[in-house]
Design a protein around this motif. Structure first.
Motif, PDB file in Angstrom:
ATOM      1  N   GLU A  18      15.617 -72.669 -13.635  1.00  0.00           N
ATOM      2  CA  GLU A  18      14.925 -72.008 -14.749  1.00  0.00           C
ATOM      3  C   GLU A  18      14.846 -70.490 -14.614  1.00  0.00           C
ATOM      4  OE1 GLU A  18      13.637 -73.853 -12.430  1.00  0.00           O
ATOM      5  OE2 GLU A  18      11.639 -73.170 -11.805  1.00  0.00           O
ATOM      6  N   VAL A  19      15.135 -69.954 -13.463  1.00  0.00           N
ATOM      7  CA  VAL A  19      15.024 -68.492 -13.273  1.00  0.00           C
ATOM      8  C   VAL A  19      16.391 -67.897 -12.948  1.00  0.00           C
ATOM      9  CG1 VAL A  19      13.940 -66.630 -11.966  1.00  0.00           C
ATOM     10  CG2 VAL A  19      12.652 -68.719 -12.470  1.00  0.00           C
ATOM     11  N   GLY A  20      16.860 -67.028 -13.837  1.00  0.00           N
ATOM     12  CA  GLY A  20      18.123 -66.341 -13.608  1.00  0.00           C
ATOM     13  C   GLY A  20      17.882 -64.965 -13.020  1.00  0.00           C
ATOM     14  N   VAL A  21      18.760 -64.543 -12.119  1.00  0.00           N
ATOM     15  CA  VAL A  21      18.700 -63.200 -11.526  1.00  0.00           C
ATOM     16  C   VAL A  21      20.117 -62.643 -11.582  1.00  0.00           C
ATOM     17  CG1 VAL A  21      18.102 -61.842  -9.492  1.00  0.00           C
ATOM     18  CG2 VAL A  21      16.867 -63.972  -9.958  1.00  0.00           C
ATOM     19  N   LEU A  22      20.289 -61.563 -12.349  1.00  0.00           N
ATOM     20  CA  LEU A  22      21.631 -61.024 -12.564  1.00  0.00           C
ATOM     21  C   LEU A  22      21.640 -59.507 -12.478  1.00  0.00           C
ATOM     22  CD1 LEU A  22      22.878 -62.912 -15.767  1.00  0.00           C
ATOM     23  CD2 LEU A  22      23.717 -63.240 -13.428  1.00  0.00           C
ATOM     24  N   ASN A  23      22.756 -58.978 -11.986  1.00  0.00           N
ATOM     25  CA  ASN A  23      23.101 -57.583 -12.234  1.00  0.00           C
ATOM     26  C   ASN A  23      23.860 -57.603 -13.564  1.00  0.00           C
ATOM     27  OD1 ASN A  23      24.425 -55.189 -12.494  1.00  0.00           O
ATOM     28  ND2 ASN A  23      25.464 -55.260 -10.510  1.00  0.00           N
ATOM     29  N   PRO A  24      23.280 -57.037 -14.631  1.00  0.00           N
ATOM     30  CA  PRO A  24      23.897 -57.209 -15.942  1.00  0.00           C
ATOM     31  C   PRO A  24      25.078 -56.276 -16.222  1.00  0.00           C
ATOM     32  CG  PRO A  24      21.915 -55.890 -16.148  1.00  0.00           C
ATOM     33  CD  PRO A  24      22.019 -56.293 -14.699  1.00  0.00           C
ATOM     34  N   ILE A  25      25.431 -55.417 -15.285  1.00  0.00           N
ATOM     35  CA  ILE A  25      26.511 -54.459 -15.559  1.00  0.00           C
ATOM     36  C   ILE A  25      27.798 -55.212 -15.899  1.00  0.00           C
ATOM     37  CG2 ILE A  25      27.967 -52.670 -14.559  1.00  0.00           C
ATOM     38  CD1 ILE A  25      25.573 -51.721 -12.949  1.00  0.00           C
ATOM     39  N   CYS A  26      28.347 -54.889 -17.054  1.00  0.00           N
ATOM     40  CA  CYS A  26      29.521 -55.596 -17.567  1.00  0.00           C
ATOM     41  C   CYS A  26      30.691 -55.440 -16.611  1.00  0.00           C
ATOM     42  CB  CYS A  26      29.883 -55.060 -18.951  1.00  0.00           C
ATOM     43  SG  CYS A  26      31.296 -55.876 -19.706  1.00  0.00           S
ATOM     44  N   THR A  27      31.372 -56.545 -16.312  1.00  0.00           N
ATOM     45  CA  THR A  27      32.476 -56.522 -15.358  1.00  0.00           C
ATOM     46  C   THR A  27      33.764 -55.982 -15.971  1.00  0.00           C
ATOM     47  OG1 THR A  27      32.889 -58.856 -15.885  1.00  0.00           O
ATOM     48  CG2 THR A  27      31.531 -58.377 -13.937  1.00  0.00           C
ATOM     49  N   HIS A  28      33.719 -55.534 -17.225  1.00  0.00           N
ATOM     50  CA  HIS A  28      34.875 -54.863 -17.807  1.00  0.00           C
ATOM     51  C   HIS A  28      34.861 -53.402 -17.367  1.00  0.00           C
ATOM     52  CE1 HIS A  28      37.108 -53.186 -21.527  1.00  0.00           C
ATOM     53  NE2 HIS A  28      37.977 -53.540 -20.603  1.00  0.00           N
ATOM     54  N   LEU A  29      34.075 -52.574 -18.012  1.00  0.00           N
ATOM     55  CA  LEU A  29      34.057 -51.149 -17.664  1.00  0.00           C
ATOM     56  C   LEU A  29      32.647 -50.629 -17.410  1.00  0.00           C
ATOM     57  CD1 LEU A  29      36.799 -49.797 -20.130  1.00  0.00           C
ATOM     58  CD2 LEU A  29      37.002 -50.149 -17.657  1.00  0.00           C
ATOM     59  N   GLY A  30      31.706 -51.508 -17.176  1.00  0.00           N
ATOM     60  CA  GLY A  30      30.418 -51.073 -16.663  1.00  0.00           C
ATOM     61  C   GLY A  30      29.326 -50.754 -17.663  1.00  0.00           C
ATOM     62  N   CYS A  31      29.483 -51.117 -18.913  1.00  0.00           N
ATOM     63  CA  CYS A  31      28.362 -50.933 -19.853  1.00  0.00           C
ATOM     64  C   CYS A  31      27.247 -51.929 -19.528  1.00  0.00           C
ATOM     65  CB  CYS A  31      28.841 -51.169 -21.287  1.00  0.00           C
ATOM     66  SG  CYS A  31      29.905 -49.868 -21.944  1.00  0.00           S
ATOM     67  N   ILE A  32      26.085 -51.670 -20.097  1.00  0.00           N
ATOM     68  CA  ILE A  32      24.979 -52.614 -19.955  1.00  0.00           C
ATOM     69  C   ILE A  32      24.937 -53.483 -21.211  1.00  0.00           C
ATOM     70  CG2 ILE A  32      22.498 -52.903 -19.624  1.00  0.00           C
ATOM     71  CD1 ILE A  32      23.723 -51.470 -17.310  1.00  0.00           C
ATOM     72  N   PRO A  33      25.123 -54.768 -21.066  1.00  0.00           N
ATOM     73  CA  PRO A  33      25.076 -55.644 -22.241  1.00  0.00           C
ATOM     74  C   PRO A  33      23.679 -55.701 -22.868  1.00  0.00           C
ATOM     75  CG  PRO A  33      26.164 -56.727 -20.388  1.00  0.00           C
ATOM     76  CD  PRO A  33      25.499 -55.485 -19.845  1.00  0.00           C
ATOM     77  N   LEU A  34      23.635 -56.222 -24.070  1.00  0.00           N
ATOM     78  CA  LEU A  34      22.370 -56.498 -24.744  1.00  0.00           C
ATOM     79  C   LEU A  34      21.902 -57.885 -24.334  1.00  0.00           C
ATOM     80  CD1 LEU A  34      23.495 -55.295 -28.290  1.00  0.00           C
ATOM     81  CD2 LEU A  34      22.117 -54.021 -26.627  1.00  0.00           C
ATOM     82  N   TYR A  35      20.607 -58.020 -24.133  1.00  0.00           N
ATOM     83  CA  TYR A  35      20.027 -59.329 -23.787  1.00  0.00           C
ATOM     84  C   TYR A  35      19.724 -60.051 -25.090  1.00  0.00           C
ATOM     85  CZ  TYR A  35      16.706 -62.662 -21.717  1.00  0.00           C
ATOM     86  OH  TYR A  35      16.027 -63.797 -21.316  1.00  0.00           O
ATOM     87  N   ARG A  36      20.444 -61.118 -25.346  1.00  0.00           N
ATOM     88  CA  ARG A  36      20.310 -61.826 -26.623  1.00  0.00           C
ATOM     89  C   ARG A  36      20.169 -63.341 -26.370  1.00  0.00           C
ATOM     90  NH1 ARG A  36      19.113 -57.657 -28.169  1.00  0.00           N
ATOM     91  NH2 ARG A  36      20.078 -56.299 -29.726  1.00  0.00           N
ATOM     92  N   PRO A  37      18.971 -63.766 -25.914  1.00  0.00           N
ATOM     93  CA  PRO A  37      18.806 -65.183 -25.558  1.00  0.00           C
ATOM     94  C   PRO A  37      18.703 -66.124 -26.759  1.00  0.00           C
ATOM     95  CG  PRO A  37      16.740 -64.002 -25.270  1.00  0.00           C
ATOM     96  CD  PRO A  37      17.771 -62.970 -25.618  1.00  0.00           C
TER      97      PRO A  37
END
Ligand code: FES
Length: 198
Positions: free
Chosen positions: A117-136
């Motif tokens: 139930e608990v996610g822990v992520l480095n959200p930095i996009c693995t393409h070119l490093g942008c920060i994605p939007l959190y859209r649950p």
């Protein structure tokens, strides 16, 4: 290590070396008050672990913190979110998290986490490093959106476990940092349970 699995000496170090910041600096989704212990600037520069309290984290909500200059998101998945994960496997590039560099061994599982139930992520996009939007929320990016992270730079999509979808530029799943639970509702980001650094 004592009987309840808590390493008191480490806890003393962590709480002694950091400052309680309350809600300041915490980015949370619709959460009035969430707290985490932020290391001093000097300790942070040296890569000190960051401890976070997740006791008030509701399903869908997220805490954003910083470790080694990187954003780290801690979020709680609802039962519906968890049920959806295996249904997405055919649409994902690496549903089994086979790229070992993207998570510690204890997160190489269906939910890419120690507790489902608990996610822990480095959200930095693995393409070119942008920060994605959190859209649950389901349908919040397009009609087919199952909930997850959407990178606005070039359209990469990740599910609620940080697994990358097929047909987008990001090559791998998002990174899971090292972390562990010293207590039921506390997470230490930045080291493994055995005290090993990242
Ligand atoms: S940086 Fe995220 S899609 Fe390009």
């Amino acid at each position: 290590m004592n009987q309840d699995g808590t390493d008191r000496s480490r806890r003393r170090f962590l709480t002694g070396a950091v400052t309680v910041v309350g809600g300041a600096g915490v980015v949370a989704t619709a959460v009035p008050f969430l707290s985490y212990w932020q290391p001093s600037a000097r300790a942070q520069a040296a890569g000190a672990p960051v401890e976070v309290d997740i006791s008030k984290l509701e399903p869908g909500q997220r805490i954003s913190l910083e470790w080694r200059g990187k954003p780290i998101w801690v979020f709680r998945r609802s039962e519906d979110m968890l049920a959806k994960l295996p249904e997405l496997n055919d649409r994902l590039r690496d549903p089994e998290s086979s790229v070992e560099s993207q998570q510690p061994p204890y997160a190489q599982n269906e939910t890419r986490s120690i507790r489902p139930e608990v996610g822990v992520l480095n959200p930095i996009c693995t393409h070119l490093g942008c920060i994605p939007l959190y859209r649950p929320e389901v349908g919040s990016v397009d009609a087919d959106w199952p909930g997850g992270l959407f990178c606005p730079c070039h359209g990469s999509k990740f599910d609620m476990a940080g697994r990358v979808f097929q047909g987008v530029p990001a090559p791998t799943n998002l990174e899971v940092p090292p972390y562990w639970y010293p207590e039921e509702n506390r997470i230490v980001v930045g080291e493994h349970q055995d005290g090993g650094a990242a």
